[in-house]
Design an enzyme around this catalytic site. Structure first.
Site, PDB file in Angstrom:
ATOM      1  N   LYS B 212     -76.364  72.402  55.364  1.00 25.20           N
ATOM      2  CA  LYS B 212     -77.762  72.851  55.487  1.00 25.20           C
ATOM      3  C   LYS B 212     -78.594  71.785  56.182  1.00 25.20           C
ATOM      4  O   LYS B 212     -79.316  72.061  57.126  1.00 25.20           O
ATOM      5  CB  LYS B 212     -78.326  73.176  54.105  1.00 25.20           C
ATOM      6  N   GLU B 218     -69.645  63.778  53.630  1.00 22.18           N
ATOM      7  CA  GLU B 218     -68.273  64.285  53.599  1.00 22.18           C
ATOM      8  C   GLU B 218     -68.015  65.214  54.786  1.00 22.18           C
ATOM      9  O   GLU B 218     -66.970  65.151  55.439  1.00 22.18           O
ATOM     10  CB  GLU B 218     -68.013  65.092  52.317  1.00 22.18           C
ATOM     11  N   GLY B 269     -76.974  76.012  47.792  1.00 21.37           N
ATOM     12  CA  GLY B 269     -75.576  75.969  48.228  1.00 21.37           C
ATOM     13  C   GLY B 269     -74.675  76.851  47.388  1.00 21.37           C
ATOM     14  O   GLY B 269     -73.877  77.631  47.917  1.00 21.37           O
ATOM     15  N   ARG B 270     -74.803  76.773  46.073  1.00 17.23           N
ATOM     16  CA  ARG B 270     -73.900  77.534  45.195  1.00 17.23           C
ATOM     17  C   ARG B 270     -74.197  79.022  45.204  1.00 17.23           C
ATOM     18  O   ARG B 270     -73.429  79.812  44.656  1.00 17.23           O
ATOM     19  CB  ARG B 270     -73.960  76.970  43.776  1.00 17.23           C
ATOM     20  N   GLU B 356     -73.745  73.742  37.582  1.00 21.95           N
ATOM     21  CA  GLU B 356     -74.722  73.052  38.420  1.00 21.95           C
ATOM     22  C   GLU B 356     -76.118  73.660  38.229  1.00 21.95           C
ATOM     23  O   GLU B 356     -77.125  72.978  38.398  1.00 21.95           O
ATOM     24  CB  GLU B 356     -74.307  73.115  39.909  1.00 21.95           C
ATOM     25  N   HIS B 387     -49.645  81.191  29.225  1.00 18.79           N
ATOM     26  CA  HIS B 387     -48.501  80.313  28.993  1.00 18.79           C
ATOM     27  C   HIS B 387     -48.928  78.850  28.981  1.00 18.79           C
ATOM     28  O   HIS B 387     -48.077  77.965  29.082  1.00 18.79           O
ATOM     29  CB  HIS B 387     -47.445  80.540  30.073  1.00 18.79           C
ATOM     30  N   LYS B 502     -74.704  60.134  45.569  1.00 17.95           N
ATOM     31  CA  LYS B 502     -74.747  59.904  47.021  1.00 17.95           C
ATOM     32  C   LYS B 502     -75.453  58.592  47.346  1.00 17.95           C
ATOM     33  O   LYS B 502     -74.995  57.817  48.183  1.00 17.95           O
ATOM     34  CB  LYS B 502     -75.512  61.048  47.713  1.00 17.95           C
TER      35      LYS B 502
END
Lengths: 526, 526
Positions: B212, B218, B269-270, B356, B387, B502
């Site tokens: 954005k 990253e 973002g999410r 978040e 399992h 960050k």
């Protein structure tokens, strides 16, 4: 003989409860914190280190934890285990996964067999088989070499071997050790097998059917799926499949398979990565020498776990601190956060190892315990998680202890320099920064941007994730979970909660249902 | 204007706390349970159903939850949100992800622009671009068609789009809708990008850079990685890359990209899977029509979320029951358990959406709250989880509420019949059996094999996982989390906890550190 007592009956546990709480944000600030980072560190095998400076403990807490370790007879119990006692009381079985990777104590003879010799023999048979596949001595019907391997299994026959394969795939490519690529089919959802098969060159694939009993419904179903695909493509399944099973199962000595390799009842599914269950697929994928390095790393960590002083025993210390957080500080979950993409499925494997082992409400004698046992385990690799659920870890209303893992070097050797640093340096800088941020927090007048800190973490560091260090890492967590089971006085080696659903699912399929079960079946049109 | 109050100040919450607890094992047994399964079900969009029969609620609890919904003004708050109020108080932003998939209320004009028109315009531009790539109008430097797409992004630019892609990949193959295969690079760990690139035919790949701000470290690092690989292979990055970013970012109107598509500050973002962030990769992979179906499904669920009566509003009801479990019954985590391999990464995405958004300790006004907020979210697909960690879910000392998801038909259409049933039937039989086992338990004189039951779950069922039902499913959880944020009176749309790391990581890289941070940096040799 060790004395198996409930945690809350131990005098040292009462003393632990009365130790003064540590103000983590205070002790981890500035130079005092630097001292802790140097001091609160224990060597693990294969050059790894367990650093617990950012845990909410001090010398008094550690003293109390050491007393707890002694009173709970952790070392004695481990000794009984590796010497072949019936530690799995529920199923009346020995617990011998450590014996797959080395001899820790006396010879263990069971069912008239020296078990170490038995596990070694299976490893040797697997190594021979893998070498013959790699050399082209064992080939498909057209005389062509096999190029890939597909493991069919679920639970412990899937999560551990899959996590280990993913952990070493890039390392193997970079070092020229990738002999065959591996894939995994686990879910009874038919789309799982369909998708894997659609992307597999079945003509040149070896399929490994993994089921201890030879009766696991999901696995047999997926085997049928695979056989169907082989037959449709004009291949003979018996020339493409091997079995990993117990010697008494219907899959053993069965002409439907190229060969069969054995584990036994003393290897729990979730502890089977170092047995034939992990051995077959990892030896085929990376070669037997690489699998042997993995076993050596695990064995070296097991040897460390014999140390009686928890301050010199990283597996025991990790276990003790975890119990302190769970039963004294009241924390309910643990996040596993490897700063390594190669360990992307390692948290899912530990989720099984930990939650299936210690998610119990009764002790070894079947009596309800009055304290909490195993926590919820979850996690994703960093830095990905940082951009996701770390929000709650930093500012949520509950405190979640964190288990970081980080390496100084990456596996592929490929890297780029951006803004003066490599990606690997950025990765390491992030994990260092996170530990301090969680512990110390950050003051801000805007309370929405304020971080209280006091959120405990530990980190396992190492040079690089290799077969040997991966083995040590795996053994560390297996042993941690074992020691915690001893502390909680539960049987960490059975799984009745996994059995129940199987019985009920069969009833649904037989339409032998009533009430709510029938109503849900109708809803799903079964 | 809605009145934003803390949960514990609401009279209806006090009443809810005083409602009689429901004995789940008792009410779910036999015929009474069957009645509940039929009665406690709400239709969702696209033929899905939310069934909450196995939740520890009865008509009295539901009455109290309805009163809570009214007093907390959940509908009014949602109405304010979709009509463009500044709901994200921390960052002083509108919250408009629902507007990406349809108009729910009045026109929202911000920064002088009708936002619905803006989002539609971006969708149209993406559709045109994707169609041109598919038709061969947009090609690589050699005039060859692009065959795959690689998304470079982290957090919300990765988890949601990746989970949606995986959810539809097999469906698309089976229905002839797979136009291009997709891959994802996210982690700053250099081995992530290296591994993806090693398995990608870069000559015929379109890379989507998603950030954005255009400044995410990253993502820019991984972009450099990719550009390096393209240049080394003799290709011009500017002919292979597109950007998804905000109009004001350095990536917009930049000659280094084939084209750029835009989101804005009102899409978190999410919550960006239905914006250009998900739109570009999903439209390229499956075609714009499939992405449109996904949006339609999400919009249909959003419309349902406007319903004021929670008993007719599955998203609101799910939120209310979750708050009851968290704040009244004291449960700390929620497991998301899709019986669908296609949803293998859906829990990881929900982990971000939920943790978040609601992992907060202060309310919308920056004041600390005196109650717990967002739970830990984790999960794996069934039957795999059965399992593994289901042991703790069945017999652990803490009760974890469960969210099942199941479909009557699989996606690929491929299946086998073993022991009289298909794999898909077995999958459904397992989930039905688990719900009843968790609720009702099973008595056994051997207490190790005894199951107390009383472990609550709900299930979302549907015919098949398709683009439309996936959209509805995603919107359900987004809306559930939104309503829970309203109940807890937190700002679900900022993420200060993600920002902190960050800043500190940059300090480490600049060697501007002291104390503990320096000691950890030394440990990792940064």
């Amino acid at each position: 003989m060790a004395d198996w007592k409930n945690l809350d009956t131990l005098a040292s546990f009462k003393k632990l409860e009365e130790t003064k709480r540590v103000d983590l944000a205070a002790v981890m600030s500035a130079e005092a914190g630097a001292e802790r980072v140097k001091k609160y560190s224990v060597p693990m095998a294969e050059g790894l280190q367990y650093n617990y400076a950012a845990k909410a403990v001090d010398d008094d807490t550690l003293k109390a934890l050491r007393e707890l370790a002694l009173e709970a007879q952790l070392s004695e119990k481990f000794e009984e285990l590796y010497n072949g006692a019936v530690i799995n009381t529920g199923e009346k079985r020995l617990v011998l996964h450590q014996l797959c990777r080395g001899q820790l104590g006396k010879d263990v003879v069971a069912d008239g067999v020296n078990k170490r010799a038995f596990y070694e023999e299976q490893q040797k048979r697997i190594a021979d088989f893998a070498n013959k596949v790699h050399s082209g001595e064992i080939v498909n019907e057209n005389g062509e070499k096999f190029t890939s391997v597909v493991q069919i299994g679920i639970g412990g026959s899937d999560l551990g071997p899959r996590a280990m394969y993913i952990a070493l795939e890039n390392w193997a490519k970079a070092t020229g050790n990738l002999k065959m690529s591996a894939k995994f089919i686990s879910n009874v959802d038919p789309d799982d097998a369909a998708a894997v098969l659609a992307s597999t060159d079945v003509a040149h694939a070896v399929f490994i059917l993994v089921s201890k009993s030879g009766t696991t419904l999901e696995t047999l179903t997926n085997e049928a799926f695979v056989k169907d695909a082989l037959v449709k493509a004009g291949y003979n399944p018996a020339k493409h499949m091997i079995a990993v099973t117990s010697e008494t199962s219907p899959l053993a000595k069965n002409e439907g398979y190229l060969d069969a390799f054995f584990m036994d009842d003393y290897i729990g599914g979730r502890y089977s990565s170092s047995s034939a269950v992990g051995g077959a697929v990892l030896s085929l994928a990376f070669g037997p020498e690489v699998f042997a390095q993995f076993l050596d790393g695990a064995h070296a960590e097991d040897e460390l776990a014999k140390e009686k002083d928890p301050l010199k025993n990283p597996d025991m210390l990790d276990a003790l601190i975890g119990v302190y957080e769970r039963n004294v500080l009241g924390m309910e979950a643990t996040a596993v956060l490897p700063y390594s993409q190669a360990l992307s499925r390692f948290p899912a494997h530990l989720q099984q190892v930990d939650m299936e082992s210690n998610g119990k409400s009764v002790n070894r004698f079947g009596e309800p315990v009055d304290y909490v046992t195993g926590p919820v385990i979850f996690g994703e690799p960093g830095t990905n998680g940082q951009h996701s659920f770390y929000q709650l870890l930093h500012q949520g209303t509950n405190i979640i202890p964190l288990q970081f893992i980080g390496f100084r070097e990456n596996q592929t050797g490929t890297d780029v320099v951006i803004e003066g640093s490599t990606s690997q340096k950025k990765l390491c800088a992030n994990v260092a920064a996170q530990i301090v941020a969680f512990a110390c927090g950050k003051k801000d007048e805007n309370r929405n941007k304020n971080f209280a800190g006091g959120r405990p973490s530990s980190i396992i560091t190492g040079r690089q994730l290799t077969p040997a260090s991966l083995g040590a890492l795996l053994a560390h967590f297996e042993n941690k979970v074992m020691f915690q089971g001893f502390l909680w006085n539960v049987n960490s080696f059975d799984q009745e909660g996994v059995q129940l659903g199987k019985v009920l699912a069969k009833r649904v399929l037989a339409h032998d249902t009533e009430g709510a079960l029938k109503a849900y079946s109708d809803l799903l049109e079964i």
